[in-house]
Enzyme design. Sequence first.
Site, PDB file in Angstrom:
ATOM      1  N   THR A  18       0.845  -1.191   0.000  1.00 23.59           N
ATOM      2  CA  THR A  18       0.000   0.000   0.000  1.00 23.59           C
ATOM      3  C   THR A  18       0.880   1.240   0.000  1.00 23.59           C
ATOM      4  O   THR A  18       2.007   1.210   0.505  1.00 23.59           O
ATOM      5  CB  THR A  18      -0.938   0.037   1.220  1.00 23.59           C
ATOM      6  OG1 THR A  18      -1.798   1.184   1.121  1.00 23.59           O
ATOM      7  CG2 THR A  18      -0.155   0.117   2.522  1.00 23.59           C
ATOM      8  N   HIS A  19       0.352   2.318  -0.571  1.00 25.00           N
ATOM      9  CA  HIS A  19       0.989   3.624  -0.470  1.00 25.00           C
ATOM     10  C   HIS A  19       0.204   4.534   0.472  1.00 25.00           C
ATOM     11  O   HIS A  19       0.477   5.722   0.562  1.00 25.00           O
ATOM     12  CB  HIS A  19       1.084   4.274  -1.854  1.00 25.00           C
ATOM     13  CG  HIS A  19       2.031   3.586  -2.780  1.00 25.00           C
ATOM     14  ND1 HIS A  19       1.637   2.579  -3.640  1.00 25.00           N
ATOM     15  CD2 HIS A  19       3.364   3.740  -2.984  1.00 25.00           C
ATOM     16  CE1 HIS A  19       2.685   2.157  -4.343  1.00 25.00           C
ATOM     17  NE2 HIS A  19       3.735   2.848  -3.956  1.00 25.00           N
ATOM     18  N   ASN A  20      -0.772   3.955   1.169  1.00 28.47           N
ATOM     19  CA  ASN A  20      -1.630   4.710   2.071  1.00 28.47           C
ATOM     20  C   ASN A  20      -0.992   4.747   3.460  1.00 28.47           C
ATOM     21  O   ASN A  20      -0.916   3.715   4.127  1.00 28.47           O
ATOM     22  CB  ASN A  20      -3.012   4.050   2.139  1.00 28.47           C
ATOM     23  CG  ASN A  20      -4.004   4.818   2.992  1.00 28.47           C
ATOM     24  OD1 ASN A  20      -3.632   5.487   3.948  1.00 28.47           O
ATOM     25  ND2 ASN A  20      -5.279   4.714   2.654  1.00 28.47           N
ATOM     26  N   LYS A  23      -3.023   3.207   6.368  1.00 29.79           N
ATOM     27  CA  LYS A  23      -3.038   1.744   6.438  1.00 29.79           C
ATOM     28  C   LYS A  23      -1.710   1.209   6.972  1.00 29.79           C
ATOM     29  O   LYS A  23      -1.687   0.219   7.712  1.00 29.79           O
ATOM     30  CB  LYS A  23      -3.337   1.146   5.061  1.00 29.79           C
ATOM     31  CG  LYS A  23      -4.778   1.287   4.622  1.00 29.79           C
ATOM     32  CD  LYS A  23      -5.053   0.468   3.379  1.00 29.79           C
ATOM     33  CE  LYS A  23      -6.508   0.565   2.958  1.00 29.79           C
ATOM     34  NZ  LYS A  23      -6.825  -0.277   1.782  1.00 29.79           N
ATOM     35  N   ASP A  78      -7.859  -4.602   0.741  1.00 31.49           N
ATOM     36  CA  ASP A  78      -8.818  -3.741   0.061  1.00 31.49           C
ATOM     37  C   ASP A  78     -10.051  -3.710   0.940  1.00 31.49           C
ATOM     38  O   ASP A  78     -10.528  -4.763   1.383  1.00 31.49           O
ATOM     39  CB  ASP A  78      -9.159  -4.238  -1.340  1.00 31.49           C
ATOM     40  CG  ASP A  78      -9.765  -3.124  -2.188  1.00 31.49           C
ATOM     41  OD1 ASP A  78      -9.043  -2.139  -2.466  1.00 31.49           O
ATOM     42  OD2 ASP A  78     -10.947  -3.214  -2.558  1.00 31.49           O
ATOM     43  N   TYR A 163     -14.241   6.580   6.223  1.00 29.19           N
ATOM     44  CA  TYR A 163     -15.616   6.644   6.724  1.00 29.19           C
ATOM     45  C   TYR A 163     -15.707   6.496   8.242  1.00 29.19           C
ATOM     46  O   TYR A 163     -16.808   6.406   8.785  1.00 29.19           O
ATOM     47  CB  TYR A 163     -16.461   5.551   6.057  1.00 29.19           C
ATOM     48  CG  TYR A 163     -16.664   5.762   4.573  1.00 29.19           C
ATOM     49  CD1 TYR A 163     -17.753   6.486   4.096  1.00 29.19           C
ATOM     50  CD2 TYR A 163     -15.772   5.224   3.643  1.00 29.19           C
ATOM     51  CE1 TYR A 163     -17.948   6.676   2.735  1.00 29.19           C
ATOM     52  CE2 TYR A 163     -15.953   5.418   2.280  1.00 29.19           C
ATOM     53  CZ  TYR A 163     -17.041   6.151   1.828  1.00 29.19           C
ATOM     54  OH  TYR A 163     -17.229   6.344   0.482  1.00 29.19           O
ATOM     55  N   ASP A 164     -14.578   6.467   8.937  1.00 27.33           N
ATOM     56  CA  ASP A 164     -14.591   6.273  10.388  1.00 27.33           C
ATOM     57  C   ASP A 164     -15.520   7.244  11.124  1.00 27.33           C
ATOM     58  O   ASP A 164     -16.244   6.828  12.041  1.00 27.33           O
ATOM     59  CB  ASP A 164     -13.176   6.383  10.961  1.00 27.33           C
ATOM     60  CG  ASP A 164     -12.311   5.178  10.636  1.00 27.33           C
ATOM     61  OD1 ASP A 164     -12.832   4.193  10.068  1.00 27.33           O
ATOM     62  OD2 ASP A 164     -11.104   5.219  10.951  1.00 27.33           O
ATOM     63  N   ARG A 194      -9.931  -4.626   9.712  1.00 25.22           N
ATOM     64  CA  ARG A 194      -8.584  -5.063   9.296  1.00 25.22           C
ATOM     65  C   ARG A 194      -7.974  -5.986  10.347  1.00 25.22           C
ATOM     66  O   ARG A 194      -7.298  -6.953  10.006  1.00 25.22           O
ATOM     67  CB  ARG A 194      -7.694  -3.854   9.038  1.00 25.22           C
ATOM     68  CG  ARG A 194      -8.174  -3.010   7.863  1.00 25.22           C
ATOM     69  CD  ARG A 194      -7.194  -1.905   7.497  1.00 25.22           C
ATOM     70  NE  ARG A 194      -7.762  -1.097   6.430  1.00 25.22           N
ATOM     71  CZ  ARG A 194      -8.490  -0.002   6.610  1.00 25.22           C
ATOM     72  NH1 ARG A 194      -8.687   0.443   7.844  1.00 25.22           N
ATOM     73  NH2 ARG A 194      -8.980   0.656   5.587  1.00 25.22           N
TER      74      ARG A 194
END
Length: 208
Positions: A18-20, A23, A78, A163-164, A194
């Site tokens: 991931t590049h997030n 995360k 995802d 959306y937290d 997750r």
Amino acid sequence: MSGSAASAGAPGRIVLATHNPHKVEEFGAIVTATRPDLEVVGYDGPEPVEDGVTFAANALIKARAAAEHTGMPSMADDSGICVDALGGAPGAFSAYWAGHRKDAVANRDLLIDQLSDIGDPHRTAQFVSVIALVTPGGAEHVVEGVWPGRLAVAAAGEGGFGYDPVFIPDGQQAGVERTVGEWSAAEKYADSHRTRAFRALVPLLGGL
């Protein structure tokens, strides 16, 4: 991390595709709590086009790309929110619900607006995370974590991301329920979708 640096691989290491940065932070905490012997390695390789229409398809696209680029076991998540009144949408399109800008606030505002006439008993939703594990040898595993709850009528809280601030998890005491945006990071990481998906993945990690 470059592909050449990772190509040698090492026991106890896994690439998080991931590049997030959100995360990366969340998975770092989850893995430390669940498999403290396992080192999560960052990924800075090419970002593949996520053109799947399911969580599983997109997770596999990312994990396969990372495994090929690094030569190391790679996992990718995802995830998104699935609203029952919308037939499971936004689902795999959660990040782009309000357009391709990936604007988290616009995504939340649109979703809340779409449910403006829906009463609380019918605002049920689930956060879903699908994690794909791909090894350089071609083995592939897919697991899922589901976090049930419902949508708030308005965003609350500055914590988390995505959306937290509009998701109220089940299992809270009536009258003092909070959105995930109002939870501490430790509270979220203890029970998130997750976290649930990674716990399902642990038996498949073998000797990593």
